[in-house]
Design a protein around this motif. Sequence first.
Motif, short mmCIF file in Angstrom:
data_model
loop_
_atom_site.label_atom_id
_atom_site.label_comp_id
_atom_site.label_asym_id
_atom_site.label_seq_id
_atom_site.Cartn_x
_atom_site.Cartn_y
_atom_site.Cartn_z
N ASP A 40 -16.27 6.70 30.12
CA ASP A 40 -16.91 8.01 30.02
C ASP A 40 -17.77 8.35 31.22
OD1 ASP A 40 -15.85 8.06 27.50
OD2 ASP A 40 -17.64 7.22 26.57
N ASP A 41 -17.75 7.52 32.24
CA ASP A 41 -18.68 7.73 33.33
C ASP A 41 -18.36 9.00 34.11
OD1 ASP A 41 -19.85 5.35 32.66
OD2 ASP A 41 -18.55 4.21 34.01
N VAL A 42 -19.40 9.72 34.48
CA VAL A 42 -19.18 10.93 35.28
C VAL A 42 -19.47 10.64 36.76
CG1 VAL A 42 -21.50 11.87 34.87
CG2 VAL A 42 -19.62 13.41 35.40
N LEU A 43 -20.35 9.67 37.00
CA LEU A 43 -20.61 9.23 38.37
C LEU A 43 -20.42 7.73 38.42
CD1 LEU A 43 -21.73 9.65 41.29
CD2 LEU A 43 -24.01 9.27 40.35
N SER A 44 -19.66 7.26 39.37
CA SER A 44 -19.38 5.83 39.44
C SER A 44 -19.40 5.36 40.89
CB SER A 44 -18.02 5.59 38.79
OG SER A 44 -17.70 4.24 38.88
N LEU A 45 -20.23 4.36 41.18
CA LEU A 45 -20.30 3.78 42.52
C LEU A 45 -19.84 2.34 42.44
CD1 LEU A 45 -22.73 5.99 42.35
CD2 LEU A 45 -23.46 4.93 44.46
N LYS A 46 -18.96 1.96 43.34
CA LYS A 46 -18.46 0.58 43.34
C LYS A 46 -18.57 -0.03 44.72
CE LYS A 46 -15.35 0.74 39.44
NZ LYS A 46 -14.76 2.03 39.15
N GLY A 47 -19.32 -1.12 44.81
CA GLY A 47 -19.39 -1.91 46.05
C GLY A 47 -19.81 -1.14 47.29
N ILE A 48 -20.77 -0.23 47.12
CA ILE A 48 -21.17 0.61 48.26
C ILE A 48 -21.96 -0.20 49.30
CG2 ILE A 48 -22.59 2.58 49.02
CD1 ILE A 48 -20.04 3.38 47.53
N GLN A 49 -21.47 -0.13 50.51
CA GLN A 49 -22.15 -0.81 51.63
C GLN A 49 -22.32 0.20 52.76
OE1 GLN A 49 -20.40 -3.88 54.62
NE2 GLN A 49 -20.98 -5.02 52.79
N VAL A 50 -23.55 0.27 53.29
CA VAL A 50 -23.79 1.17 54.43
C VAL A 50 -24.50 0.38 55.52
CG1 VAL A 50 -25.07 3.19 55.27
CG2 VAL A 50 -23.92 3.29 53.05
N ARG A 51 -23.97 0.55 56.71
CA ARG A 51 -24.49 -0.16 57.88
C ARG A 51 -24.85 0.89 58.93
NH1 ARG A 51 -23.35 -5.40 59.38
NH2 ARG A 51 -21.99 -5.86 57.63
N PHE A 52 -26.04 0.81 59.50
CA PHE A 52 -26.38 1.65 60.66
C PHE A 52 -26.46 0.71 61.84
CE2 PHE A 52 -28.44 4.40 57.33
CZ PHE A 52 -27.55 5.46 57.47
N ASP A 53 -25.61 0.93 62.84
CA ASP A 53 -25.44 -0.01 63.95
C ASP A 53 -25.16 -1.38 63.33
OD1 ASP A 53 -25.89 2.04 65.77
OD2 ASP A 53 -28.05 1.83 65.53
N ASP A 54 -26.00 -2.40 63.62
CA ASP A 54 -25.68 -3.69 63.01
C ASP A 54 -26.63 -4.00 61.85
OD1 ASP A 54 -27.81 -3.96 64.60
OD2 ASP A 54 -27.08 -5.68 65.76
N ARG A 55 -27.31 -2.97 61.33
CA ARG A 55 -28.25 -3.20 60.23
C ARG A 55 -27.63 -2.79 58.91
NH1 ARG A 55 -33.26 -1.25 58.29
NH2 ARG A 55 -32.95 0.74 59.31
N LEU A 56 -27.61 -3.73 57.97
CA LEU A 56 -27.04 -3.46 56.66
C LEU A 56 -28.14 -2.84 55.80
CD1 LEU A 56 -24.32 -3.96 55.37
CD2 LEU A 56 -25.15 -6.19 54.61
#
Length: 285
Positions: free
Chosen positions: A11-27
Motif C-alpha cells: 500500500d505504500d505511496v512513497l518508497s525509497l530503496k537503497g538510496i545513496q548520494v555522493r557529492f564528489d568523494d563524500r558519501l
Amino acid sequence: MMQMKEEKTGDDVLSLKGIQVRFDDRLVLQNIQFSIRPGEFVGLIGPNGAGKTTLLRVILGLLAPNNGTVTVAGQPVKHGNPLVGYVPQKIHLDSDTPLRARDLVALGLDGHRWGLPLPSRSRRQKVDEVLRAVDALGFADSPVGRLSGGEQQRLLIAQALLTQPKVLLLDEPLSNLDIRSAHEVVRLVARIARSQGIAVLLVAHDMNPLLDVMDKVVYLAAGNSAIGTIEEVIQNDVLSRLYGYDVEVLRVRGRVLVVGGSNDTTTDLLQPTHHSNLRRLEESD
Ligand SMILES: Nc1ncnc2c1ncn2[C@@H]1O[C@H](COP(=O)(O)OP(=O)(O)OP(=O)(O)O)[C@@H](O)[C@H]1O
C-alpha cells in the motif's frame, strides 16, 4: 540503514530503496530505505548537514541518486510530478508586496504542468477549496506581507495542495514559527494528511512539536537512517549507532532532547546553534 520493523510494501505511496548520494568523494547518504502509506505523517529528523534537504531533492526528482530507487504511487519519480507537493521553508517576498493571499496560492496553478490557464471560475473554485483546507479563507484577500509567519506557512501548504498530491513534502516549515504557531501548522498538516489520505514527510530539527502527530520518524545522522515509531527509534542505543558515538536521549516534562558530548560541553544535537539546551528548556517551561 536500520529498519525498525518489517514493512508491508503493497500500500505504500512513497518508497525509497537503497538510496545513496555522493557529492564528489563524500558519501552524504549511504543506504536510505523507507516507505510511507497514504495518510501517514512521518517526521524527517536530523542534525545540520545530515542530508535531509538532499533526500527531499531526490524525492522531488531534482537530484538523481548514485544508487537506489524512489517511487511515488509505484512510478519512478520525475521532476514536476503533480502527485508530489512541496512546501518550502518560507515565503521570500518583500513585506510591502501588494500580492494578496489568494494570488500567492493561485501561482501554484500557473506552473507549466497545468498547460493552458484554467477558466477564471474554476481557478477561483480550486483556490477557495485549498484555502478552506488550511483555514485561510478569512484572510484570503489580505496582502501576503501583512500576514503572520504561521498564516504565510498555511498559504504555502494550500499552494502545494492545488495539484492534489498523494505525497506532501515540507522542508522545515516550523523553523521560523513560535511554539504556538508551530503547533497549529502541525495540527493542520496532520488533519489534512488524515482527511485527504496524503502521505506527509516533514523535515524538522526539533521533533517536539511533532511528538503527538508522528506515525513514524525517519532519523538521519552520519549518512545513515533509522525508521520506526518514536518509541522504537528515539533510544540511546539506536541513535548512538547512527551517530557513531554515544548520545543520550533525555525526556524532560514530555519533551525529548538528543544530547551528545562530554558533561561540560553537552549540546542538543538537533539544535542548529550550540546554546545550552538544558537551560533553554528550563526557560521555555
Ligand atoms: N550540491 C552539493 N554539492 C556538494 N555538497 C553538497 C551539495 N548539496 C549538499 N551538500 C552537502 O551535503 C550535506 C548534506 O546537506 P543537506 O543540505 O542535505 O543537509 P540537511 O540535513 O538538510 O542540513 P540542514 O539541517 O543544515 O539544512 C552537507 O554537508 C552539504 O554541504
